[in-house]
Design a protein around this motif. Structure first.
Motif, PDB file in Angstrom:
ATOM      1  N   LEU A  18       0.804  -1.212   0.000  1.00 10.89           N
ATOM      2  CA  LEU A  18       0.000   0.000   0.000  1.00 10.89           C
ATOM      3  C   LEU A  18       0.839   1.264   0.000  1.00 10.89           C
ATOM      4  N   ALA A  23       0.225   2.903  -6.657  1.00 13.98           N
ATOM      5  CA  ALA A  23      -1.062   2.345  -6.276  1.00 13.98           C
ATOM      6  C   ALA A  23      -1.923   3.349  -5.528  1.00 13.98           C
ATOM      7  N   LEU A  24      -1.337   4.444  -5.048  1.00 17.11           N
ATOM      8  CA  LEU A  24      -2.056   5.382  -4.204  1.00 17.11           C
ATOM      9  C   LEU A  24      -1.924   6.790  -4.744  1.00 17.11           C
ATOM     10  N   ILE A  39      -3.484  -5.540  -3.605  1.00 17.12           N
ATOM     11  CA  ILE A  39      -3.699  -4.961  -4.930  1.00 17.12           C
ATOM     12  C   ILE A  39      -2.772  -5.642  -5.919  1.00 17.12           C
ATOM     13  N   ASP A 161     -11.225   6.255  -9.179  1.00 18.66           N
ATOM     14  CA  ASP A 161     -10.700   6.322  -7.821  1.00 18.66           C
ATOM     15  C   ASP A 161     -11.574   5.499  -6.887  1.00 18.66           C
ATOM     16  N   GLN A 173      -8.065   7.264   2.174  1.00 25.21           N
ATOM     17  CA  GLN A 173      -7.015   6.909   1.228  1.00 25.21           C
ATOM     18  C   GLN A 173      -7.655   6.689  -0.137  1.00 25.21           C
ATOM     19  N   ILE A 175      -7.243   5.102  -3.933  1.00 28.74           N
ATOM     20  CA  ILE A 175      -6.524   4.115  -4.725  1.00 28.74           C
ATOM     21  C   ILE A 175      -7.065   4.170  -6.148  1.00 28.74           C
TER      22      ILE A 175
END
Length: 226
Positions: A18, A23-24, A39, A161, A173, A175
């Motif tokens: 994460l 990925a973010l 993920i 998103d 958060q 992603i």
């Protein structure tokens, strides 16, 4: 004609931590480490995506009307529920009876079981025509869901998103999930976190999401048996 192996040949890749920036889309925080998700970017190949998208054109989507705070609204997306016999589910007070599995959706279920021991017996498919269609804050914690089970989400089409929010701290958060990406929400994700797919008005393409779940068979006894 597509062969059985077309869905079965799903590549396995190392899970993205994460903390990886790709990925973010929000600043990193120590709180993210405890989010129980996996993920896998590009889990499905372009050919597998094309086969599922072609099949999905014929899915019997509906846009049911639900009651929220005393007012009725048509949900801002289209959906369909495929599952094993007796694996019915509920959505905002509406009972949804299981429909037989389509071929490639079922092949994907089998691959998820092979790769992750995911014992899914149903899949909710949401079709978002564009960025104006969305999903509000919620947790997948319906009583018919099997205790301590994981939920797998596979994305097709436009990138969107996926936002998670801790129920106590309200930490959020974001992603970004693109076509072919896989996200697995492990138990006890639903106990402590909510998630949503917010509107993104700049997105003009459709997105289809396959959410694989494990249901307690005959929980509602809609067929009168059990």
């Amino acid at each position: 004609m597509a062969k059985d192996e077309d869905i079965a040949k799903v590549p396995t890749q190392a899970s993205l931590a994460l903390s990886e920036p790709k990925a973010l889309s929000l600043a990193q925080s120590a709180a993210v480490v405890d989010v129980p998700i996996t993920i896998k970017k590009g889990y499905l190949t372009p050919k597998q995506q094309a086969l599922l998208l072609r099949e999905a054109q014929d899915y019997p989507y509906t846009r049911p009307e639900v009651e929220v705070f005393g007012k009725k609204h048509v949900i801002p997306r289209s959906q369909v529920w495929f599952a094993d016999a007796g694996c019915d589910t509920a959505f905002s007070g509406l009972m949804i009876q299981a429909q037989p599995w389509p071929y490639y959706a079922n092949r994907l279920r089998q691959q998820l079981e092979k790769d992750f021991a995911l014992a899914a017996n149903g899949v909710l498919i949401n079709h978002y025509a564009n960025g104006e269609q969305s999903m509000g804050w919620h947790s997948d914690n319906e009583p018919e869901f099997a205790p301590n089970s994981d939920i797998a989400s596979v994305s097709l089409g436009a990138s969107r998103d996926f936002v998670i929010r801790h129920k106590d701290s309200q930490y959020k958060q974001v992603i970004s999930l693109a076509a072919g990406d896989l996200l697995i929400m492990h138990w006890p994700m639903q106990q402590y976190w909510e998630h949503a797919l917010p509107k993104r008005l700049k997105v003009t393409e459709a997105r289809i999401n396959f959410t694989f779940r494990q249901i307690t068979p005959n929980f509602f006894n809609l067929d009168g048996e059990g």
